[in-house]
Design a protein around this motif. Structure first.
Motif, mmCIF file in Angstrom:
data_model
loop_
_atom_site.group_PDB
_atom_site.id
_atom_site.type_symbol
_atom_site.label_atom_id
_atom_site.label_comp_id
_atom_site.label_asym_id
_atom_site.label_seq_id
_atom_site.Cartn_x
_atom_site.Cartn_y
_atom_site.Cartn_z
ATOM 1 N N TRP A 1 11.805 9.919 0.512
ATOM 2 C CA TRP A 1 12.879 9.699 -0.480
ATOM 3 C C TRP A 1 13.049 8.210 -0.720
ATOM 4 C CZ3 TRP A 1 18.746 9.196 0.333
ATOM 5 C CH2 TRP A 1 19.409 9.223 -0.910
ATOM 6 N N VAL A 2 13.206 7.870 -1.971
ATOM 7 C CA VAL A 2 13.583 6.509 -2.370
ATOM 8 C C VAL A 2 14.937 6.617 -3.063
ATOM 9 C CG1 VAL A 2 12.955 4.455 -3.684
ATOM 10 C CG2 VAL A 2 11.162 5.901 -2.702
ATOM 11 N N PRO A 3 16.026 6.208 -2.408
ATOM 12 C CA PRO A 3 17.349 6.290 -3.027
ATOM 13 C C PRO A 3 17.370 5.589 -4.385
ATOM 14 C CG PRO A 3 17.549 5.721 -0.714
ATOM 15 C CD PRO A 3 16.091 5.645 -1.045
ATOM 16 N N GLY A 4 18.060 6.208 -5.320
ATOM 17 C CA GLY A 4 18.114 5.670 -6.678
ATOM 18 C C GLY A 4 17.019 6.219 -7.561
ATOM 19 N N ILE A 5 16.027 6.882 -6.932
ATOM 20 C CA ILE A 5 14.909 7.495 -7.657
ATOM 21 C C ILE A 5 14.845 8.954 -7.225
ATOM 22 C CG2 ILE A 5 12.402 7.394 -8.024
ATOM 23 C CD1 ILE A 5 12.519 4.427 -7.448
ATOM 24 N N ARG A 6 14.219 9.788 -7.984
ATOM 25 C CA ARG A 6 14.199 11.233 -7.687
ATOM 26 C C ARG A 6 13.645 11.521 -6.280
ATOM 27 N NH1 ARG A 6 9.189 12.869 -11.742
ATOM 28 N NH2 ARG A 6 9.168 10.729 -12.454
ATOM 29 N N PRO A 7 14.030 12.664 -5.680
ATOM 30 C CA PRO A 7 13.548 13.027 -4.338
ATOM 31 C C PRO A 7 12.032 13.151 -4.292
ATOM 32 C CG PRO A 7 15.379 14.425 -5.003
ATOM 33 C CD PRO A 7 14.969 13.653 -6.219
ATOM 34 N N GLY A 8 11.498 13.200 -3.068
ATOM 35 C CA GLY A 8 10.060 13.270 -2.902
ATOM 36 C C GLY A 8 9.529 14.695 -2.839
ATOM 37 N N HIS A 9 8.226 14.808 -3.038
ATOM 38 C CA HIS A 9 7.560 16.106 -3.008
ATOM 39 C C HIS A 9 7.379 16.613 -1.571
ATOM 40 C CE1 HIS A 9 4.663 19.188 -4.365
ATOM 41 N NE2 HIS A 9 3.957 18.880 -3.274
ATOM 42 N N GLY B 1 2.681 16.959 -6.602
ATOM 43 C CA GLY B 1 2.084 16.389 -5.403
ATOM 44 C C GLY B 1 1.251 15.149 -5.628
ATOM 45 N N ASN B 2 1.135 14.714 -6.876
ATOM 46 C CA ASN B 2 0.377 13.490 -7.152
ATOM 47 C C ASN B 2 1.205 12.273 -6.752
ATOM 48 O OD1 ASN B 2 -1.913 14.769 -8.347
ATOM 49 N ND2 ASN B 2 -0.661 15.137 -10.184
ATOM 50 N N SER B 3 0.529 11.229 -6.340
ATOM 51 C CA SER B 3 1.228 10.027 -5.869
ATOM 52 C C SER B 3 0.963 8.853 -6.800
ATOM 53 C CB SER B 3 0.782 9.667 -4.449
ATOM 54 O OG SER B 3 -0.563 9.216 -4.432
ATOM 55 N N LEU B 4 1.824 7.852 -6.668
ATOM 56 C CA LEU B 4 1.625 6.599 -7.371
ATOM 57 C C LEU B 4 2.147 5.472 -6.500
ATOM 58 C CD1 LEU B 4 4.274 6.153 -10.214
ATOM 59 C CD2 LEU B 4 4.444 7.924 -8.489
ATOM 60 N N LYS B 5 1.758 4.243 -6.841
ATOM 61 C CA LYS B 5 2.203 3.114 -6.046
ATOM 62 C C LYS B 5 3.716 3.016 -6.071
ATOM 63 C CE LYS B 5 -1.834 0.090 -6.632
ATOM 64 N NZ LYS B 5 -2.286 -1.219 -7.192
ATOM 65 N N GLY C 1 0.791 -1.227 0.000
ATOM 66 C CA GLY C 1 0.000 0.000 0.000
ATOM 67 C C GLY C 1 0.820 1.272 0.000
ATOM 68 N N ASP C 2 2.162 1.167 0.091
ATOM 69 C CA ASP C 2 3.004 2.367 0.065
ATOM 70 C C ASP C 2 2.791 3.149 -1.224
ATOM 71 O OD1 ASP C 2 4.312 2.445 2.483
ATOM 72 O OD2 ASP C 2 6.037 1.250 1.809
ATOM 73 N N ARG C 3 2.671 4.473 -1.053
ATOM 74 C CA ARG C 3 2.593 5.365 -2.207
ATOM 75 C C ARG C 3 3.679 6.421 -2.061
ATOM 76 N NH1 ARG C 3 -1.976 4.388 -5.135
ATOM 77 N NH2 ARG C 3 -1.713 6.308 -6.339
ATOM 78 N N TYR C 4 4.040 7.010 -3.182
ATOM 79 C CA TYR C 4 5.141 7.977 -3.179
ATOM 80 C C TYR C 4 4.775 9.149 -4.068
ATOM 81 C CZ TYR C 4 10.012 9.638 -3.523
ATOM 82 O OH TYR C 4 11.171 10.382 -3.468
ATOM 83 N N ARG C 5 5.120 10.352 -3.564
ATOM 84 C CA ARG C 5 4.901 11.571 -4.356
ATOM 85 C C ARG C 5 6.257 12.085 -4.837
ATOM 86 N NH1 ARG C 5 1.927 15.920 -1.120
ATOM 87 N NH2 ARG C 5 3.124 15.124 0.667
ATOM 88 N N PRO C 6 6.689 11.649 -6.015
ATOM 89 C CA PRO C 6 7.993 12.098 -6.511
ATOM 90 C C PRO C 6 7.973 13.580 -6.856
ATOM 91 C CG PRO C 6 7.210 10.159 -7.703
ATOM 92 C CD PRO C 6 6.057 10.716 -6.941
ATOM 93 N N LEU C 7 9.134 14.205 -6.736
ATOM 94 C CA LEU C 7 9.269 15.608 -7.098
ATOM 95 C C LEU C 7 8.968 15.780 -8.588
ATOM 96 C CD1 LEU C 7 10.129 18.265 -5.698
ATOM 97 C CD2 LEU C 7 12.438 17.850 -6.579
ATOM 98 N N GLY C 8 8.201 16.793 -8.918
ATOM 99 C CA GLY C 8 7.889 17.076 -10.315
ATOM 100 C C GLY C 8 6.549 16.570 -10.768
ATOM 101 N N MET C 9 5.782 15.955 -9.856
ATOM 102 C CA MET C 9 4.461 15.443 -10.226
ATOM 103 C C MET C 9 3.340 16.233 -9.558
ATOM 104 S SD MET C 9 4.903 11.287 -10.407
ATOM 105 C CE MET C 9 3.154 11.112 -10.753
#
Length: 478
Positions: free
Chosen positions: A447-455, A414-418, A404-412
């Motif tokens: 933050w997910v290392p290896g992927i862009r920072p979070g919003h 504030g929208n999230s995805l699985k 159920g973890d979701r992440y809001r990557p920077l540049g989206m």
């Protein structure tokens, strides 16, 4: 018949008269001829006989070869093997089982005796029959090319050559030689058994084709020679590509650089797969067209599961930037990716958190943003991130992903995805996703290392201080 044989033995087979040659001797016309020829020309030979236990007279054949070796006063080696049991245990035909066990025996004998080569008695008729058998099986160029006088490396050894001195001599010439030398070979009644494919080709197909053209055998022999030359040119190119494409070779697995092999033309991809299979299954010949095309399709559209069955107990695995050709039970390397234990780790900057296997998460103390202006604006390292400490809840937590973890990557915006979908999109290896470290503030993934920072903890115009997070491997670790 033998006018050019001295040249062939010296130059094409590259025999050294001072070193031993292991000669495979069944007692039939071809092998008896080869043994006698090498003996007459004063080469140091060892007669090696494998009793396949397929006929009632098999033991008598072994004794016949023993007698020939005794009269020549040369060493004799014999071994018994249950070919039928081997065939059943390995799901191969009796013919294939006999071939595999025979070559394994000959090369084991060569290693024990420090021999210079293994010599077998394939002749020109064998060359033609093999060509037709491979053609009927649907072989590509590698199967249709002719056998060579000297093969090194070969399916059985990288250091001991497999040589075929009689490859340019026809069976009728061999029979005439034996008659002249008053040598009596054993008669193998299984050579008349048309249940075996080679015998059907020999006794039925070739005579039928000669009804269309009496020169069929010679034509097919020349065709095999021509294809050998073509194959050698292609093989030189493929070998260079293979050396560039293979990034890892471990027990039971070959790792190929995905982007490199995918960029090659499909015919080259097929050749590369055959080389990878040969590295894992030396001597395997029955690689069907469906298996090869399954590999081609796999490269174009890797399945969501990341793996699929290939052939002969091998599988294809797509992981990150690699495609693995591997045994089903092979332990693939971890790839050196970061991993975190099941128990979450809380931390408060500034600190250093050891994850294991040399991986460390370093969190700096809050620092004025002016000190980092020239760095975070141009950051190209996905394993480094800057966060606003006023937007996080301490302590931060390092943990594995959860359902159920979701992440809001920077540049989206504030929208999230699985999080699971994000990891797949960024091609994180499947085996790495479960234990991949993520940084959380409360229930929010920041933050997910290896992927862009979070919003959530992004820097903005109101940010006064920043905390740098950096995941790296300590110097000296591999």
């Amino acid at each position: 018949m033998f006018e050019q044989l001295s040249f062939i033995l010296q130059h094409k087979c590259q025999f050294d008269p001072h070193k031993f040659i292991i000669v495979g001797v069944s007692g039939g016309p071809d092998s008896l001829c080869l043994l006698d020829v090498l003996y007459k020309k004063r080469y140091k030979v060892v007669a090696a006989h494998l009793n396949h236990q397929l006929r009632q007279t098999a033991s008598e054949d072994a004794e016949m070869v023993r007698g020939v070796a005794a009269r020549m006063r040369i060493p004799f080696v014999v071994e018994n093997v249950d070919v039928e049991a081997f065939a059943a245990a390995n799901s191969v035909s009796i013919e294939e089982a006999a071939r595999i066990t025979r070559y394994r025996f000959l090369f084991r004998t060569a290693v024990k005796g420090n021999a210079q080569a293994v010599a077998v008695a394939h002749n020109a008729d064998d060359q033609v029959e093999t060509f037709l058998m491979h053609l009927l099986r649907g072989s590509g160029l590698s199967g249709l090319r002719g056998m060579e006088y000297r093969s090194l490396p070969n399916s059985w050894s990288d250091t001991i050559p497999l040589v075929r001195p009689l490859l340019g001599i026809w069976r009728e010439e061999i029979v005439a030689y034996l008659k002249e030398r008053k040598l009596q070979p054993v008669f193998d009644v299984t050579n008349l058994n048309v249940n075996y494919q080679r015998n059907r080709v020999r006794h039925a197909l070739l005579p039928y084709l000669e009804g269309y053209n009496p020169e069929t055998r010679k034509i097919l022999f020349r065709t095999a020679q021509l294809l050998t030359g073509d194959y050698e040119i292609i093989e030189k190119y493929v070998q260079k590509v293979y050396e560039r494409t293979v990034v890892t070779e471990v027990e039971g697995a070959v790792g190929l650089q995905y982007e490199f092999i995918r960029a090659e033309d499909v015919p080259v991809q097929r050749h590369l797969l055959r080389k990878a299979i040969a590295a894992l299954r030396p001597g395997l010949r029955d690689i069907n067209f469906e298996a090869i095309e399954r590999f081609v399709s796999f490269l174009q559209n890797p399945p969501r599961s990341g793996q699929t069955d290939l052939t002969a107990g091998l599988r294809l695995v797509f992981e990150g930037d690699k495609v693995w050709v591997a045994d089903w039970n092979a332990d693939l390397p971890t790839g050196g990716w970061p991993s975190i234990p099941k128990t979450p780790i809380e931390f408060i900057p500034p600190t250093t958190v050891e994850l294991g296997d040399g991986w460390v998460l370093a969190a700096s103390e809050p620092t004025r943003i002016e000190d980092f202006n020239d760095r975070y604006d141009r950051n190209q390292d996905p394993f480094t991130a800057w966060i606003d400490p006023t937007k996080i809840q301490l302590p931060l937590m390092l943990r594995r992903r959860m359902a159920g973890d979701r992440y809001r990557p920077l540049g989206m915006e504030g929208n999230s995805l699985k999080l699971s979908d994000l990891m797949i999109n960024h091609k994180l290896p499947k085996r790495a996703r479960e234990s991949w470290p993520i940084v959380c503030s409360g229930d929010e993934v920041v933050w997910v290392p290896g992927i862009r920072p979070g919003h959530a903890a992004r820097l903005d115009n109101h940010t006064a201080e920043v905390v740098q997070l950096k995941l790296c491997k300590e110097a000296g670790e591999s």
